[in-house]
Design an enzyme around this catalytic site. Sequence first.
Site, short mmCIF file in Angstrom:
data_model
loop_
_atom_site.label_atom_id
_atom_site.label_comp_id
_atom_site.label_asym_id
_atom_site.label_seq_id
_atom_site.Cartn_x
_atom_site.Cartn_y
_atom_site.Cartn_z
N ASP A 59 31.43 -41.81 3.94
CA ASP A 59 31.13 -42.67 5.09
C ASP A 59 30.08 -43.70 4.71
O ASP A 59 29.23 -43.46 3.83
CB ASP A 59 30.61 -41.84 6.27
N GLU A 100 14.51 -46.73 -8.65
CA GLU A 100 13.50 -45.67 -8.72
C GLU A 100 13.24 -45.19 -7.30
O GLU A 100 13.30 -46.00 -6.37
CB GLU A 100 12.20 -46.18 -9.34
N CYS A 126 30.39 -41.63 -17.94
CA CYS A 126 31.24 -40.51 -17.53
C CYS A 126 30.95 -39.21 -18.27
O CYS A 126 31.55 -38.18 -17.96
CB CYS A 126 32.71 -40.89 -17.71
#
Length: 342
Positions: A59, A100, A126
């Site tokens: 969402d 940060e 990945c």
Amino acid sequence: MKPMYFSDVAIEAVEIVLPKTVVTSADIETQLAGTLGRMGIKPGLIVGLTGIRERRFWDAGQQASDVATQAAEKVLAKTAIPREAIGCLISTSVSKDYIEPSVASLVHGNLGLAEHCLNYDIGNACLGFVNAIGSMGMMIDSGLLDYGLIVDGENSREVVEATIDRLGRPETTADDLRNQFATLTLGSGAVAMIVCRRDLASSGHCVNGAVTGAATRYSRLCLGQRTFMTADATQVMVHGVDLAKRTWDLACGSLANWSDEEIDAYIPHQVSQRNMDVLNEKLGLTPQKHHLNFPTLGNIGPAAVPITLCQANEIGRIRQGNHVALMGIGSGLNCSMMSVTW
């Protein structure tokens, strides 16, 4: 780097949380109908080139730390391990709430973990989650750690929607579409894993060892920002699979029982059907040994390997005692392969 060998490291549990919103490749192409029509491209481009039918979005407003926390709560509830026992928390999310502080610190705070619990991010495209298992495994084997928690929350909504908006403009060229096409394959998901000393584990899932390889002369083939990613997908695949072959050969020579005949199941980072086909051919892998979820989840970055591992376990694709290979190629380029006895 030399191969890593582990003597006292176990995966106690892994749990996932997936978004409810499903976005099909047809939905995306509908939004790009003007551009695709102007270029003479028929519907079905994304599925035809990648095999990805759909992906999921969180969402609006949900952050990487929010969904990573949900997955962490789920795995802690499953194992009933006291929070004060967690000695290290690592986040591997490519998606970030902020530059940060670290995603790990946000999740650490959300969970109310102890002050003595080390927390930091590992970023390696990945491969981050597999790298985190290795890093945590070294701490466990050295006696610094009993229990560790690894989390990842990936949110592709922002970059995909920004890319659709950009590619839908009248000035979009065929090169623009080609260079940004990989962004349209991205999906979302969250995962958390508890790694611990073998004698503390009830699962029996043992991490045996890992190898890594790098071809960083190709580090600029895939570049990503919060709302923009560009990739030479063909060159990433060609050079990535070449690197995977060299890493596979290293694994065959250094990890016990590492061969296609002796591996029961592959848990790969997965981008598309074409990439999997080329990888299988180059490395001589049995396609039926892969657990694949990219058709319905897309490319979910570093969350892909642990999410795939969890799903394969849930449906019985991997069983106790199976030799399982965790494998990934990440932009950079880097490649990691890890041996696990499930």
